[in-house]
Write a protein that holds these residues in place. Structure first.
Motif, mmCIF file in Angstrom:
data_model
loop_
_atom_site.group_PDB
_atom_site.id
_atom_site.type_symbol
_atom_site.label_atom_id
_atom_site.label_comp_id
_atom_site.label_asym_id
_atom_site.label_seq_id
_atom_site.Cartn_x
_atom_site.Cartn_y
_atom_site.Cartn_z
ATOM 1 N N GLU A 106 0.802 -1.232 0.000
ATOM 2 C CA GLU A 106 0.000 0.000 0.000
ATOM 3 C C GLU A 106 0.835 1.283 0.000
ATOM 4 O O GLU A 106 0.350 2.324 -0.406
ATOM 5 N N THR A 107 2.061 1.198 0.529
ATOM 6 C CA THR A 107 2.863 2.427 0.637
ATOM 7 C C THR A 107 3.812 2.601 -0.542
ATOM 8 O O THR A 107 4.364 3.679 -0.734
ATOM 9 N N LYS A 108 4.014 1.528 -1.310
ATOM 10 C CA LYS A 108 4.958 1.610 -2.428
ATOM 11 C C LYS A 108 4.462 2.628 -3.447
ATOM 12 O O LYS A 108 3.352 2.505 -3.969
ATOM 13 N N TYR A 109 5.285 3.656 -3.690
ATOM 14 C CA TYR A 109 4.939 4.738 -4.618
ATOM 15 C C TYR A 109 3.605 5.394 -4.272
ATOM 16 O O TYR A 109 2.829 5.802 -5.138
ATOM 17 N N LEU A 110 3.341 5.470 -2.971
ATOM 18 C CA LEU A 110 2.120 6.133 -2.494
ATOM 19 C C LEU A 110 2.103 7.604 -2.913
ATOM 20 O O LEU A 110 1.060 8.156 -3.276
ATOM 21 N N LEU A 111 3.265 8.262 -2.832
ATOM 22 C CA LEU A 111 3.321 9.694 -3.179
ATOM 23 C C LEU A 111 3.634 9.846 -4.659
ATOM 24 O O LEU A 111 4.649 9.354 -5.153
ATOM 25 N N LYS A 112 2.761 10.563 -5.346
ATOM 26 C CA LYS A 112 2.886 10.752 -6.798
ATOM 27 C C LYS A 112 2.982 12.247 -7.104
ATOM 28 O O LYS A 112 2.931 13.079 -6.209
ATOM 29 N N LEU B 275 8.693 4.906 -1.199
ATOM 30 C CA LEU B 275 7.475 5.694 -0.978
ATOM 31 C C LEU B 275 7.201 6.596 -2.182
ATOM 32 O O LEU B 275 6.056 6.923 -2.498
ATOM 33 N N VAL B 276 8.290 7.053 -2.820
ATOM 34 C CA VAL B 276 8.172 7.963 -3.972
ATOM 35 C C VAL B 276 9.305 7.616 -4.939
ATOM 36 O O VAL B 276 10.419 7.291 -4.506
#
Lengths: 313, 313
Positions: free
Chosen positions: A201-207, A228-229
């Motif tokens: 769920e947190t993998k590449y959460l921030l786009k 995370l990003v």
């Protein structure tokens, strides 16, 4: 009963274990896997066990990870065997919270400029210092570490907004939101601090959209995990001045490759995954391990700090 | 009623004064002393008035110092005329406490090393970080600023020992001692932090014996006034490794002269008297000045933050 440490505690820490558990045969062996087959318990930093190692460690029933990150463990091999996994979640909270505050305060109080002026032997009072007091922090992952960061930030008069999967209440947060509501809160935050683990769920959460929603003056700090990003998203955000500054203790690729743009960017601090470092680290890990081991020996009780290998934390 | 500012507040701050006090004639004049003779009140940073200026300022009844340090005022000339003096004691507490914590945390969490490794583009995880948690601080001068530093230190799990003239209780101190008992307490302190003003009693208060009594691992931080300790004593203590580190925001001679040894010492941070700097400074000074001025205009009431020119604080 045989316990294999895949790292070597200090002499006095080894003695502490041996004298507490005279019935146990401890082996302290760095990068030496000869004794895997006879180990009942393995104590590891979590980065040195492969699926083949698990197959070799025929007797192992409990893997104690002396760190928080378990993403490098061979999850499937461990789950198939039903091996118990525990970690030392929480023991990082003091050094990591101190690192987070150190970085924030250093930038607010112009320490990089003060240090640079000293190197140039220049008495220059134009430092443009500002204050943490009265600012707002968005904390992604307000667990043991995030809540400790929140506690300290509140002592400095900072408003804390916590953000987790469900939006459920966490300690030392003035307000909580769920991951889904993160975009609405980003425009309020002067600092966005992540301590999130690496999970699906947190993998590449921030786009891109998240960085575009942040204040242009905001500072992004990642003390959690580098995925995370993506570098591409973060580099663009920093180059386009969508955010003012990044303090990075974790990276998509570690060690950060030579020649990576972060190394020479004026608005990036590269910290080589050291925010949890502390002279008290192994001692605290043993403080978690020893009572757990006592209970385990008494009746194979499931240890505290149990890890759910499916959830990933 | 004429009020002379010897520094120039921002436009919106000037407007705030003018609209609050339409009956007052404000003059905002930097380094221009033409209007001294007609000033009823002078607002100054405290460094630009001579005894001759006081003689010229025939009408002045109140000098409001928009800083904490009043040692550069012409004390005798002011006392002889019975001029009221007030300062803005307390408004420095937030930025100064943040600076104190920034310096301590930066050193504990290895920020100078992290910054240097980044300049060298070197991924080096041997940072030898330690923690503030569980350490002990001796705070010389636990007034408004020192107590705020104490409050924040306590939030980090630091034991605080306050030290003032009488040993009388101060906020956020786990223990208090008088100046006379300082030698007994020095061996316990990991940090010795001074916020003392310059007075007859504090001038060269710290001598060789004091530094010899400190832990060899101790950090000495001076945010008060540079004449607390002579350069000779402090240089010897640092060179002989009687203490490990000094963070200096104030100096016997300011600006610190070119070629002074402090500039290039590895165990000294030279901060050019900026620990109180903040974008909120003048705003907060006006927050003190405006209610005081209202009371003064209503009935010549003695202002809050009155300075005792004989004691020197």
């Amino acid at each position: 009963m045989e316990i294999l440490f895949t790292f070597i505690p200090k002499e006095d820490q080894q003695q502490r274990l041996i004298s507490e558990f005279p019935q146990v045969n401890f082996r302290f062996l760095y990068k030496d896997k000869e004794h895997l087959p006879s180990a009942d318990i393995i104590v590891t930093y979590g980065e040195d066990l492969t699926a083949a190692d698990i197959a070799t460690a025929k007797k192992v029933q409990w893997i104690m990870v002396a760190s928080a990150g378990i993403e490098k463990l061979p999850h499937q091999a461990i789950a198939e065997r039903g091996i118990t996994v525990s970690n030392v979640k929480g023991i990082h909270k003091i050094p990591m919270a101190e690192s987070a505050l150190a970085h924030l305060l250093a930038l607010k109080r112009s320490l990089p400029t003060i240090y640079e002026n000293q190197r140039n032997k220049e008495w220059n009072r134009r430092t443009h210092s500002s204050e943490m007091h009265g600012t707002t922090a968005l904390i992604l992952g307000p667990g043991a570490i995030g809540s400790e960061i929140g506690r300290l930030l509140q002592a400095f008069g900072v408003i804390t907004i916590g953000c987790n999967r469900s939006g459920a209440q966490a300690d030392n947060m003035d307000e909580m939101v769920s991951f889904e509501a993160i975009l609405e809160k980003l425009p309020q935050a002067d600092y966005i601090i992540s301590i999130l683990p690496s999970t699906q769920e947190t993998k590449y959460l921030l786009k891109e959209e998240h960085f575009r929603a942040m204040k242009k003056t905001a500072l992004f700090m990642n003390l959690g995990r580098g995925d995370l990003v993506s570098d591409e998203v973060l580099l663009n955000a920093l180059r386009n001045e969508e955010v003012a500054f990044a303090v990075l203790d974790v990276f998509e690729q570690e060690p950060l490759p030579k020649g990576h743009p972060y190394w020479s960017m004026e608005n990036v601090i590269v910290s080589p995954h050291v925010s949890s470092h502390s002279g008290k680290y192994v001692e605290r890990a043993l403080d978690v391990f020893i009572p757990n081991l006592k209970e385990w020996l008494a009746g194979q009780t499931v240890p505290a700090n149990l890890v759910n290998m499916e959830k990933g934390y």
